[in-house]
Motif scaffolding. Structure first.
Motif, PDB file in Angstrom:
ATOM      1  N   ASP A  63      59.279 -45.940 -35.133  1.00  0.00           N
ATOM      2  CA  ASP A  63      58.965 -45.957 -36.570  1.00  0.00           C
ATOM      3  C   ASP A  63      58.527 -44.566 -37.074  1.00  0.00           C
ATOM      4  OD1 ASP A  63      59.561 -48.652 -36.496  1.00  0.00           O
ATOM      5  OD2 ASP A  63      57.495 -49.353 -36.684  1.00  0.00           O
ATOM      6  N   ASP A 107      56.593 -47.433 -45.437  1.00  0.00           N
ATOM      7  CA  ASP A 107      56.983 -46.353 -46.356  1.00  0.00           C
ATOM      8  C   ASP A 107      56.704 -46.732 -47.806  1.00  0.00           C
ATOM      9  OD1 ASP A 107      58.836 -48.406 -46.515  1.00  0.00           O
ATOM     10  OD2 ASP A 107      60.543 -47.078 -46.829  1.00  0.00           O
ATOM     11  N   MET A 108      55.733 -47.629 -47.999  1.00  0.00           N
ATOM     12  CA  MET A 108      55.459 -48.093 -49.362  1.00  0.00           C
ATOM     13  C   MET A 108      54.918 -46.951 -50.235  1.00  0.00           C
ATOM     14  SD  MET A 108      56.305 -51.320 -49.429  1.00  0.00           S
ATOM     15  CE  MET A 108      57.668 -50.768 -48.446  1.00  0.00           C
ATOM     16  N   TYR A 111      62.446 -56.702 -43.312  1.00  0.00           N
ATOM     17  CA  TYR A 111      63.171 -56.093 -42.191  1.00  0.00           C
ATOM     18  C   TYR A 111      63.348 -57.093 -41.048  1.00  0.00           C
ATOM     19  CZ  TYR A 111      63.155 -51.568 -44.451  1.00  0.00           C
ATOM     20  OH  TYR A 111      63.403 -50.551 -45.330  1.00  0.00           O
ATOM     21  N   ARG A 112      62.357 -57.972 -40.888  1.00  0.00           N
ATOM     22  CA  ARG A 112      62.463 -59.001 -39.851  1.00  0.00           C
ATOM     23  C   ARG A 112      63.568 -60.005 -40.185  1.00  0.00           C
ATOM     24  NH1 ARG A 112      57.973 -59.774 -36.230  1.00  0.00           N
ATOM     25  NH2 ARG A 112      56.521 -58.032 -36.428  1.00  0.00           N
ATOM     26  N   GLY A 166      57.687 -55.730 -44.199  1.00  0.00           N
ATOM     27  CA  GLY A 166      58.027 -55.920 -42.790  1.00  0.00           C
ATOM     28  C   GLY A 166      58.782 -57.229 -42.604  1.00  0.00           C
ATOM     29  N   ALA A 191      65.670 -50.901 -38.919  1.00  0.00           N
ATOM     30  CA  ALA A 191      64.966 -50.131 -39.955  1.00  0.00           C
ATOM     31  C   ALA A 191      65.256 -48.637 -39.866  1.00  0.00           C
ATOM     32  CB  ALA A 191      63.465 -50.377 -39.841  1.00  0.00           C
ATOM     33  N   GLY A 249      53.621 -52.202 -45.708  1.00  0.00           N
ATOM     34  CA  GLY A 249      54.782 -51.759 -44.932  1.00  0.00           C
ATOM     35  C   GLY A 249      54.565 -50.474 -44.172  1.00  0.00           C
ATOM     36  N   ALA A 308      63.789 -55.520 -35.637  1.00  0.00           N
ATOM     37  CA  ALA A 308      63.532 -55.072 -37.018  1.00  0.00           C
ATOM     38  C   ALA A 308      63.307 -53.565 -37.026  1.00  0.00           C
ATOM     39  CB  ALA A 308      62.314 -55.800 -37.587  1.00  0.00           C
ATOM     40  N   SER A 309      62.546 -53.084 -36.044  1.00  0.00           N
ATOM     41  CA  SER A 309      62.265 -51.649 -35.962  1.00  0.00           C
ATOM     42  C   SER A 309      63.562 -50.866 -35.707  1.00  0.00           C
ATOM     43  CB  SER A 309      61.224 -51.436 -34.863  1.00  0.00           C
ATOM     44  OG  SER A 309      61.187 -50.126 -34.437  1.00  0.00           O
ATOM     45  N   ARG A 318      68.130 -49.317 -45.174  1.00  0.00           N
ATOM     46  CA  ARG A 318      66.946 -48.989 -45.998  1.00  0.00           C
ATOM     47  C   ARG A 318      67.353 -48.857 -47.464  1.00  0.00           C
ATOM     48  NH1 ARG A 318      62.855 -48.298 -42.500  1.00  0.00           N
ATOM     49  NH2 ARG A 318      61.473 -48.245 -44.283  1.00  0.00           N
TER      50      ARG A 318
HETATM   51  O1   DC Z   1      55.181 -54.849 -40.193  1.00  0.00           O
HETATM   52  P1   DC Z   1      56.169 -55.544 -39.262  1.00  0.00           P
HETATM   53  O2   DC Z   1      55.732 -55.510 -37.825  1.00  0.00           O
HETATM   54  O3   DC Z   1      56.484 -56.927 -39.714  1.00  0.00           O
HETATM   55  O4   DC Z   1      57.529 -54.684 -39.380  1.00  0.00           O
HETATM   56  C1   DC Z   1      58.604 -54.866 -38.496  1.00  0.00           C
HETATM   57  C2   DC Z   1      59.428 -53.589 -38.430  1.00  0.00           C
HETATM   58  O5   DC Z   1      60.095 -53.373 -39.669  1.00  0.00           O
HETATM   59  C3   DC Z   1      58.661 -52.310 -38.145  1.00  0.00           C
HETATM   60  O6   DC Z   1      58.526 -52.034 -36.763  1.00  0.00           O
HETATM   61  C4   DC Z   1      59.469 -51.259 -38.840  1.00  0.00           C
HETATM   62  C5   DC Z   1      60.171 -51.982 -39.957  1.00  0.00           C
HETATM   63  N1   DC Z   1      59.596 -51.702 -41.283  1.00  0.00           N
HETATM   64  C6   DC Z   1      59.999 -50.545 -41.897  1.00  0.00           C
HETATM   65  O7   DC Z   1      60.742 -49.766 -41.334  1.00  0.00           O
HETATM   66  N2   DC Z   1      59.575 -50.282 -43.158  1.00  0.00           N
HETATM   67  C7   DC Z   1      58.745 -51.098 -43.791  1.00  0.00           C
HETATM   68  N3   DC Z   1      58.342 -50.799 -45.032  1.00  0.00           N
HETATM   69  C8   DC Z   1      58.283 -52.276 -43.157  1.00  0.00           C
HETATM   70  C9   DC Z   1      58.723 -52.544 -41.873  1.00  0.00           C
END
Ligand code: DC
Length: 220
Positions: free
Chosen positions: A180, A127-128, A39-40, A36, A99, A125, A95-96, A105
């Protein structure tokens, strides 16, 4: 070469993934990936450059050469510490939005996979377990109700002396969850082999103990 073991912790924002992943990585002595935060950082770079979210290819180009380094919990971008600056609601929402973009991605995929180094990796995260590390030895999907997550966020902000309104926090959380979950690429969904945990009525310490038992059961 033997495969590096990975534990994935996915779920919506505010469910306690960050605390759980950090404690778990410390406890087992493994590396930690906070995807996350990545992405931030991208969102922060987009904001600083005044780029439009619609310009996916331009953002992906920036991502491929992102001048970022993670130094034991500190995040440095273009030689500047942005650890706290990326934790705002505004950057979380941006970030969202970035993403959602498939080229963004794709540009982040290899970097994330390269973090799987011996002795192991705890990856936090959305999609880990589904996309980045489908081979993970243990997959956790951690949730909590939007109301509970808004309450926790409110407490966090209050501790920092920031005034916020719980119902508008809950609305923003729901909006981010929806984006998301609904996106076409790598949406926020549990992997088929994930263990689902709900932290709404549990402390993170209690969830952590439950996860430790699973870790031991799987011989990790
Ligand atoms: O976990 P976080 O709030 O720091 O993540 C911020 C944004 O990043 C979340 O709303 C969606 C995106 N994100 C993502 O799409 N895939 C990830 N593996 C982690 C975060």
């Amino acid at each position: 070469m033997p495969e590096v073991p990975v534990i994935t912790i996915d779920g919506p924002g505010g469910a306690g993934k960050g605390t759980l992943s950090t404690r778990l990585a410390e406890h087992v002595g493994w590396h930690l990936l906070d995807s996350g935060a990545l992405y931030r950082v991208v969102a922060y770079a987009v904001q600083q450059a005044g780029m439009q979210v619609a310009d996916a290819e331009q953002i992906a180009r920036v991502v491929r050469e992102l001048p970022v380094s993670f130094q034991s919990g500190r995040i440095i971008w273009q030689g500047m510490e942005i650890t706290a600056a990326i934790r705002t609601e505004q950057i979380g929402n941006l970030a969202s939005q970035v993403a959602v973009l498939p080229p963004v991605r794709a540009a982040l995929l290899d970097w994330q996979r390269e973090q799987a180094c011996a002795p192991g990796l705890v990856a936090d995260g959305r999609d880990m377990g589904t996309v980045v590390f489908p081979q993970a030895k243990l997959k956790i999907f951690l949730t909590a109700s939007a109301e509970e997550r808004a309450k926790r966020r409110h407490q966090q902000l209050e501790q920092r002396g920031i005034t916020a309104n719980i119902s508008s926090l809950a609305a923003t959380i729901r909006e981010r969850d929806e984006r998301d979950q609904q996106r076409v690429h790598s949406p926020l969904i549990p992997a088929q082999d994930a263990v689902l945990l709900d932290s709404t009525h549990r402390t993170i310490a209690d969830v952590f103990n439950g996860v430790l038992q699973l870790v031991r059961k799987r011989g990790l």
